[in-house]
Design an enzyme around this catalytic site. Structure first.
Site, mmCIF file in Angstrom:
data_model
loop_
_atom_site.group_PDB
_atom_site.id
_atom_site.type_symbol
_atom_site.label_atom_id
_atom_site.label_comp_id
_atom_site.label_asym_id
_atom_site.label_seq_id
_atom_site.Cartn_x
_atom_site.Cartn_y
_atom_site.Cartn_z
ATOM 1 N N TYR A 124 2.260 -0.501 -7.889
ATOM 2 C CA TYR A 124 0.931 -0.133 -7.375
ATOM 3 C C TYR A 124 -0.058 0.074 -8.534
ATOM 4 O O TYR A 124 -1.162 -0.484 -8.522
ATOM 5 C CB TYR A 124 1.061 1.147 -6.550
ATOM 6 C CG TYR A 124 -0.232 1.701 -6.010
ATOM 7 C CD1 TYR A 124 -0.805 1.176 -4.855
ATOM 8 C CD2 TYR A 124 -0.871 2.772 -6.636
ATOM 9 C CE1 TYR A 124 -1.985 1.695 -4.346
ATOM 10 C CE2 TYR A 124 -2.047 3.300 -6.134
ATOM 11 C CZ TYR A 124 -2.602 2.757 -4.988
ATOM 12 O OH TYR A 124 -3.772 3.275 -4.483
HETATM 13 N N1 NAP Z 1 -5.895 7.790 -0.205
HETATM 14 C C1 NAP Z 1 -5.873 7.941 -1.519
HETATM 15 O O1 NAP Z 1 -5.623 9.023 -2.050
HETATM 16 C C2 NAP Z 1 -6.157 6.758 -2.400
HETATM 17 C C3 NAP Z 1 -6.213 7.002 -3.769
HETATM 18 C C4 NAP Z 1 -6.487 5.943 -4.608
HETATM 19 C C5 NAP Z 1 -6.714 4.695 -4.102
HETATM 20 N N2 NAP Z 1 -6.650 4.482 -2.766
HETATM 21 C C6 NAP Z 1 -6.894 3.119 -2.306
HETATM 22 O O2 NAP Z 1 -7.879 3.143 -1.295
HETATM 23 C C7 NAP Z 1 -7.692 2.044 -0.421
HETATM 24 C C8 NAP Z 1 -7.688 2.542 1.003
HETATM 25 O O3 NAP Z 1 -6.613 3.451 1.145
HETATM 26 P P1 NAP Z 1 -6.604 4.547 2.280
HETATM 27 O O4 NAP Z 1 -6.088 5.777 1.685
HETATM 28 O O5 NAP Z 1 -7.895 4.547 2.997
HETATM 29 O O6 NAP Z 1 -5.430 3.947 3.200
HETATM 30 P P2 NAP Z 1 -5.225 3.814 4.757
HETATM 31 O O7 NAP Z 1 -5.915 4.922 5.484
HETATM 32 O O8 NAP Z 1 -3.759 3.642 4.913
HETATM 33 O O9 NAP Z 1 -5.968 2.455 5.129
HETATM 34 C C9 NAP Z 1 -5.457 1.226 4.712
HETATM 35 C C10 NAP Z 1 -6.185 0.157 5.452
HETATM 36 O O10 NAP Z 1 -5.721 -1.119 4.987
HETATM 37 C C11 NAP Z 1 -5.274 -1.882 6.112
HETATM 38 N N3 NAP Z 1 -4.165 -2.714 5.635
HETATM 39 C C12 NAP Z 1 -3.007 -2.308 5.076
HETATM 40 N N4 NAP Z 1 -2.214 -3.357 4.824
HETATM 41 C C13 NAP Z 1 -2.891 -4.455 5.234
HETATM 42 C C14 NAP Z 1 -2.602 -5.847 5.259
HETATM 43 N N5 NAP Z 1 -1.412 -6.337 4.844
HETATM 44 N N6 NAP Z 1 -3.524 -6.695 5.756
HETATM 45 C C15 NAP Z 1 -4.715 -6.245 6.206
HETATM 46 N N7 NAP Z 1 -5.054 -4.935 6.213
HETATM 47 C C16 NAP Z 1 -4.145 -4.052 5.744
HETATM 48 C C17 NAP Z 1 -4.858 -0.840 7.136
HETATM 49 O O11 NAP Z 1 -4.898 -1.325 8.477
HETATM 50 P P3 NAP Z 1 -3.569 -1.932 9.199
HETATM 51 O O12 NAP Z 1 -2.421 -1.059 8.816
HETATM 52 O O13 NAP Z 1 -3.889 -1.954 10.639
HETATM 53 O O14 NAP Z 1 -3.444 -3.314 8.636
HETATM 54 C C18 NAP Z 1 -5.963 0.185 6.942
HETATM 55 O O15 NAP Z 1 -7.150 -0.235 7.605
HETATM 56 C C19 NAP Z 1 -6.370 1.385 -0.837
HETATM 57 O O16 NAP Z 1 -6.643 0.239 -1.608
HETATM 58 C C20 NAP Z 1 -5.696 2.446 -1.686
HETATM 59 O O17 NAP Z 1 -4.847 1.895 -2.646
HETATM 60 C C21 NAP Z 1 -6.374 5.481 -1.908
#
Ligand code: NAP
Length: 259
Positions: free
Chosen positions: A164
């Protein structure tokens, strides 16, 4: 010029079309909401149709123009198909936000080729291939915004950064390469760098209240992030206001990275 007109000239997204991958949940949902409320015709993309429809319904009730694309960004073929579907439902977009991401978190000992491949495909290849498909058109039209969502783990390793962290480090490099390629023709490429944000992605970590509190204490603001924290930064990076900001990694993390 009125204050309202001045602010609109900087930040309004009326007349723009935005795509937000991962727009059905977490940070992507927060960003999609902000762009749509700022006036962009907004396409939400994810695998799950039900969550997409729910978010689209909420935003349409708030007066936003929303489309949805059900797509899995887990294979190259599906990413290419997703790009076609985006254009089919909304035309060529002006703004691409890559928020869809996965973090499988196994210890490095247990990272096999399958975990490596799927992590790189969703987190890095999808932003690359969608950019290859959509950014040249933006450059031709003289305006475009590529916005990636990376991670603290692009900059330091912790809680099993594994594949990651590698994917997110490369994503920030991708923004710099895209900036070099297209910014002279009006297409900026930047990265939003979250800290620890309370979303479904890290539900497993959130189950440990001690860990959640310790992460909040790592910030200087004193709390963990929520998706709404990305609204202002996303509208800024999507709007005319940020035309001279490119190749930049913008930390939206409550001071996590400076503490
Ligand atoms: N939350 C944190 O603390 C954090 C910290 C640093 C970076 N980030 C980054 O922020 C971004 C968003 O994360 P989040 O925390 O908001 O996560 P999240 O709530 O799990 O949302 C992830 C989104 O991506 C979609 N997704 C996942 N796999 C997919 C695939 N194979 N094809 C198409 N869509 C897909 C999911 O929908 P479906 O499952 O329906 O496909 C969902 O809409 C990510 O890139 C993550 O690495 C998050």
């Amino acid at each position: 010029m009125t204050t309202r007109d001045y602010l609109a000239s900087l930040f309004s997204l009326e007349g723009r079309t935005a795509v937000v991958t991962g727009g059905s949940s977490g940070i992507g949902r927060g960003i999609a909401t902000a762009l749509a409320l700022a006036g962009a015709h907004t396409v939400l993309l994810a695998r799950g149709a039900e969550r997409l429809d729910e978010v689209a319904g909420v935003l349409r009730e708030r007066g936003c123009t929303i489309e949805t694309v059900v797509a899995d960004l887990g294979t190259r073929d599906d990413i290419h198909a997703a790009a076609d579907d985006i254009v089919a439902v909304a035309g060529e977009p002006d703004i691409l936000v890559n928020s869809a991401g996965i973090n499988l978190r196994p210890h490095m000992d247990r990272i096999d080729e399958e975990i490596w491949d799927i992590t790189m495909t969703v987190n890095l290849e999808a932003p690359f291939l969608l950019g290859q498909r959509l950014a040249p058109g933006m450059a031709e039209r003289g305006f475009g915004r590529l916005i990636h969502v990376s991670s603290q783990q692009a900059h330091r390793s912790f809680v099993d950064s594994g594949a990651y962290g590698v994917s997110k480090g490369a994503l920030e490099s991708l923004a710099r390469s895209q900036s070099e390629a297209w910014s002279a023709r009006g297409v900026t490429a930047n990265t939003l760098v979250p800290g620890f944000v309370l979303t479904p992605l890290n539900q497993r970590l959130q189950d440990d209240a001690g860990k959640v509190a310790a992460l909040a204490a790592r910030t200087t603001v004193g709390r963990n992030g929520v998706p709404e924290d990305f609204a202002g930064a996303a509208v800024f990076l999507a709007s005319a206001a940020s035309g001279y900001v490119t190749g930049h990694s913008l930390f939206v993390n409550g001071g996590f990275s400076v503490h």
